[in-house]
Design an enzyme around this catalytic site. Structure first.
Site, mmCIF file in Angstrom:
data_model
loop_
_atom_site.group_PDB
_atom_site.id
_atom_site.type_symbol
_atom_site.label_atom_id
_atom_site.label_comp_id
_atom_site.label_asym_id
_atom_site.label_seq_id
_atom_site.Cartn_x
_atom_site.Cartn_y
_atom_site.Cartn_z
ATOM 1 N N SER A 23 44.954 25.240 28.285
ATOM 2 C CA SER A 23 45.313 26.156 29.355
ATOM 3 C C SER A 23 45.728 25.015 30.412
ATOM 4 O O SER A 23 46.719 25.302 31.130
ATOM 5 C CB SER A 23 44.681 27.213 29.597
ATOM 6 O OG SER A 23 44.618 28.144 28.645
ATOM 7 N N THR A 68 38.165 33.565 29.142
ATOM 8 C CA THR A 68 38.198 33.414 27.455
ATOM 9 C C THR A 68 36.621 33.786 27.074
ATOM 10 O O THR A 68 35.916 34.223 27.880
ATOM 11 C CB THR A 68 38.500 32.158 27.192
ATOM 12 O OG1 THR A 68 38.670 31.794 25.879
ATOM 13 C CG2 THR A 68 37.757 30.892 27.595
ATOM 14 N N LYS A 72 35.782 38.279 27.984
ATOM 15 C CA LYS A 72 37.073 39.176 28.014
ATOM 16 C C LYS A 72 36.654 40.605 28.110
ATOM 17 O O LYS A 72 37.620 41.117 28.941
ATOM 18 C CB LYS A 72 37.873 38.910 26.585
ATOM 19 C CG LYS A 72 38.521 37.508 26.839
ATOM 20 C CD LYS A 72 39.794 37.544 25.435
ATOM 21 C CE LYS A 72 40.259 35.916 25.548
ATOM 22 N NZ LYS A 72 41.249 35.897 24.565
ATOM 23 N N ASN A 93 42.142 38.976 29.870
ATOM 24 C CA ASN A 93 42.185 37.363 29.907
ATOM 25 C C ASN A 93 42.529 36.949 31.417
ATOM 26 O O ASN A 93 42.849 35.714 31.352
ATOM 27 C CB ASN A 93 42.703 36.917 28.708
ATOM 28 C CG ASN A 93 44.329 37.074 28.907
ATOM 29 O OD1 ASN A 93 45.128 38.204 29.292
ATOM 30 N ND2 ASN A 93 45.062 36.066 28.450
ATOM 31 N N ASP A 108 47.392 38.421 26.442
ATOM 32 C CA ASP A 108 47.408 37.755 25.127
ATOM 33 C C ASP A 108 48.342 38.627 24.267
ATOM 34 O O ASP A 108 49.138 38.064 23.457
ATOM 35 C CB ASP A 108 46.029 37.849 24.523
ATOM 36 C CG ASP A 108 45.197 36.824 24.844
ATOM 37 O OD1 ASP A 108 45.413 35.599 25.326
ATOM 38 O OD2 ASP A 108 43.868 37.363 24.881
ATOM 39 N N GLY A 134 38.107 42.169 14.650
ATOM 40 C CA GLY A 134 37.401 41.598 15.791
ATOM 41 C C GLY A 134 37.999 42.188 16.747
ATOM 42 O O GLY A 134 39.176 43.087 16.949
ATOM 43 N N ASN A 156 39.329 43.910 6.445
ATOM 44 C CA ASN A 156 38.368 43.067 6.950
ATOM 45 C C ASN A 156 37.035 42.879 5.856
ATOM 46 O O ASN A 156 36.859 43.598 5.127
ATOM 47 C CB ASN A 156 37.666 43.829 8.310
ATOM 48 C CG ASN A 156 36.880 42.754 9.059
ATOM 49 O OD1 ASN A 156 37.328 41.614 9.181
ATOM 50 N ND2 ASN A 156 35.626 43.223 9.702
ATOM 51 N N ARG A 157 36.396 41.750 6.154
ATOM 52 C CA ARG A 157 35.266 41.386 5.249
ATOM 53 C C ARG A 157 34.125 42.295 5.518
ATOM 54 O O ARG A 157 33.732 42.951 4.257
ATOM 55 C CB ARG A 157 34.830 39.935 5.848
ATOM 56 C CG ARG A 157 33.714 39.421 5.025
ATOM 57 C CD ARG A 157 33.198 38.125 5.463
ATOM 58 N NE ARG A 157 33.142 38.189 6.951
ATOM 59 C CZ ARG A 157 32.683 36.971 7.626
ATOM 60 N NH1 ARG A 157 32.646 35.779 6.934
ATOM 61 N NH2 ARG A 157 32.154 37.104 9.036
ATOM 62 N N THR A 158 33.974 42.990 6.592
ATOM 63 C CA THR A 158 33.097 44.131 6.887
ATOM 64 C C THR A 158 33.633 45.137 7.010
ATOM 65 O O THR A 158 34.347 45.435 8.164
ATOM 66 C CB THR A 158 32.245 43.757 8.175
ATOM 67 O OG1 THR A 158 31.602 42.185 8.163
ATOM 68 C CG2 THR A 158 30.872 44.680 8.285
ATOM 69 N N GLY A 251 49.660 30.188 15.839
ATOM 70 C CA GLY A 251 49.358 31.223 17.016
ATOM 71 C C GLY A 251 49.823 30.214 18.354
ATOM 72 O O GLY A 251 49.418 30.501 19.412
HETATM 73 P P1 NAP Z 1 35.858 37.962 16.544
HETATM 74 O O1 NAP Z 1 35.813 39.059 17.516
HETATM 75 O O2 NAP Z 1 34.603 37.018 16.583
HETATM 76 O O3 NAP Z 1 36.162 38.296 15.034
HETATM 77 C C1 NAP Z 1 36.233 37.189 14.058
HETATM 78 C C2 NAP Z 1 36.870 38.206 12.743
HETATM 79 O O4 NAP Z 1 37.181 37.167 11.747
HETATM 80 C C3 NAP Z 1 36.121 39.458 12.074
HETATM 81 O O5 NAP Z 1 36.999 40.286 11.648
HETATM 82 C C4 NAP Z 1 35.481 38.530 11.071
HETATM 83 O O6 NAP Z 1 34.950 39.519 10.120
HETATM 84 C C5 NAP Z 1 36.314 37.650 10.498
HETATM 85 N N1 NAP Z 1 35.973 36.393 9.863
HETATM 86 C C6 NAP Z 1 35.153 35.447 10.598
HETATM 87 N N2 NAP Z 1 35.160 34.460 9.180
HETATM 88 C C7 NAP Z 1 35.668 34.983 8.072
HETATM 89 C C8 NAP Z 1 35.605 34.465 6.899
HETATM 90 N N3 NAP Z 1 35.044 33.189 6.392
HETATM 91 N N4 NAP Z 1 36.298 35.228 6.042
HETATM 92 C C9 NAP Z 1 36.944 36.604 6.308
HETATM 93 N N5 NAP Z 1 36.800 37.107 7.520
HETATM 94 C C10 NAP Z 1 36.075 36.274 8.569
HETATM 95 O O7 NAP Z 1 36.980 36.899 16.937
HETATM 96 P P2 NAP Z 1 38.244 37.285 17.791
HETATM 97 O O8 NAP Z 1 38.063 37.336 19.325
HETATM 98 O O9 NAP Z 1 38.803 38.760 17.506
HETATM 99 O O10 NAP Z 1 39.497 36.330 17.623
HETATM 100 C C11 NAP Z 1 39.966 36.257 16.211
HETATM 101 C C12 NAP Z 1 40.977 34.770 16.275
HETATM 102 O O11 NAP Z 1 42.145 35.107 16.967
HETATM 103 C C13 NAP Z 1 40.382 33.484 16.803
HETATM 104 O O12 NAP Z 1 39.787 32.892 15.764
HETATM 105 C C14 NAP Z 1 41.488 32.910 17.130
HETATM 106 O O13 NAP Z 1 41.874 31.979 16.091
HETATM 107 C C15 NAP Z 1 42.495 33.774 17.215
HETATM 108 N N6 NAP Z 1 43.133 33.973 18.607
HETATM 109 C C16 NAP Z 1 44.347 33.203 18.987
HETATM 110 C C17 NAP Z 1 44.761 33.233 20.282
HETATM 111 C C18 NAP Z 1 45.971 32.739 20.578
HETATM 112 O O14 NAP Z 1 46.404 32.436 21.892
HETATM 113 N N7 NAP Z 1 47.059 32.153 19.761
HETATM 114 C C19 NAP Z 1 44.091 34.148 21.326
HETATM 115 C C20 NAP Z 1 42.772 34.353 20.993
HETATM 116 C C21 NAP Z 1 42.309 34.340 19.873
HETATM 117 P P3 NAP Z 1 33.611 40.255 10.169
HETATM 118 O O15 NAP Z 1 33.836 41.421 10.809
HETATM 119 O O16 NAP Z 1 33.503 40.635 8.724
HETATM 120 O O17 NAP Z 1 32.507 39.147 10.714
#
Ligand code: NAP
Length: 287
Positions: A23, A68, A72, A93, A108, A134, A156-158, A251
């Site tokens: 950023s 971040t 958030k 954010n 976002d 998530g 989703n996995r869960t 992204g």
């Molecule tokens: P989060 O709340 O921690 O959620 C993570 C998600 O990923 C959950 O659905 C989790 O499933 C799943 N997951 C994690 N490891 C996995 C695996 N090995 N196999 C299958 N599913 C898996 O994260 P978040 O805040 O939503 O962020 C998600 C992603 O968005 C970040 O990692 C980042 O790359 C991206 N992001 C991008 C931007 C951008 O500006 N481009 C901004 C923000 C975020 P469970 O529920 O089963 O644990």
């Protein structure tokens, strides 16, 4: 860049960790490109210090902050005002200085929307598959509802987490808009030529070989695979999408546009398409 002086405005990023953030590169480049006397710095904030950090920023007359992981949602308790979209999404954010405090926004999702438009990805009237349940996946589902998608399929996995998000989004929609599935149940999703938004953290650096779905049969049904991960620039999900014959995006453009929208809110200055494109090229080089 302006040499900081008595008129310099300060913006920054609060979160934990913030050491690898891109950023400052994005924001300071825009300040320079638009001739704004503004500096942007990262500030690591320890658990328990979020309220003190926001009050401190106010006392020091910071123009604005980005927020971040992991703050958030928690930052909402420390705002004077909140934008209605950010309230629906449940995540802020961007903080913008207002009378007596800060107003919270979510840039976002408008950033993702602008990025998708720029990449020629149309949302209106479309059924969209979302991988993940998530904070970001939930926000994407709300954005798709606002922007007129026909419906979303949350994988989703869960599975229970997908179900909880779908219920919440359906309550907002006042109709059955979102459906929940376990990852392995993707065969139940109707149609071909899917638009898939990859909103899990699987595949993010350093776990570059991870991917939420391995099965090539899944990818044969993907027309557009939109990964929200920007590091690495090409994820396994993107490679599998392309092997199945689909178009893949990362992204980075979303990251750039969330920053562009925050900068526009802070300064009231419009960022040109040329500057946004230049930032996207800088991101590609930085990654
Ligand atoms: P989060 O709340 O921690 O959620 C993570 C998600 O990923 C959950 O659905 C989790 O499933 C799943 N997951 C994690 N490891 C996995 C695996 N090995 N196999 C299958 N599913 C898996 O994260 P978040 O805040 O939503 O962020 C998600 C992603 O968005 C970040 O990692 C980042 O790359 C991206 N992001 C991008 C931007 C951008 O500006 N481009 C901004 C923000 C975020 P469970 O529920 O089963 O644990």
């Amino acid at each position: 860049m302006h040499t900081p002086d008595g008129h310099t405005r300060t913006c920054g990023l609060i979160g934990h960790p913030v050491a690898h953030t891109l950023s400052p590169l994005i924001q300071n480049h825009m300040a320079q490109a638009t001739g704004q006397n503004l500096v942007y710095l990262p500030f690591p904030v320890a658990a328990g210090d979020l309220g003190a950090a926001v009050r401190g920023a106010l006392a020091l007359d910071f123009l604005g902050l980005n927020v971040t992981v992991p703050y958030k949602s928690d930052v909402i308790a420390h705002l004077t005002e909140i934008d209605p979209l950010a309230e629906r999404i449940g995540a802020v954010n961007t903080l913008v200085r207002c009378q007596g405090g800060y107003k919270g926004y979510n840039t976002d999702m408008p950033g993702l929307y602008r990025a998708m438009k720029q990449d020629g990805v149309e949302i209106a009237g479309r059924e969209v598959v979302i991988l993940g349940a998530g904070g970001v996946a939930r926000a994407v589902a709300v954005m798709l509802l606002e922007k007129g998608a026909a419906g979303v399929h949350l994988l989703n996995r869960t599975r229970d987490k997908a179900r909880a998000v779908a219920q919440e989004v359906n309550r907002m929609a006042g109709r059955p808009f979102a459906r929940a599935y376990a990852l392995e149940d993707y065969g139940q999703i109707p149609g071909e030529d899917w638009l898939v938004v990859q909103a899990t953290s699987a595949g993010m650096h350093p776990h570059r070989e991870d991917v939420p779905v391995e099965d090539p049969a899944f990818y044969r049904r993907v027309e557009i695979g939109y990964d929200l991960i920007f590091n690495p620039g090409v994820t396994r999900f993107m490679k599998l999408t392309e092997s199945g014959g689909g178009r893949a995006y990362n992204g980075a453009r979303m990251l750039v546009y969330q920053g562009v929208i925050a900068f526009e809110l802070w300064t009231g200055t419009h960022i040109s398409q040329g500057t946004a494109d230049e930032l996207c090229r800088m991101m590609a080089q930085a990654l």
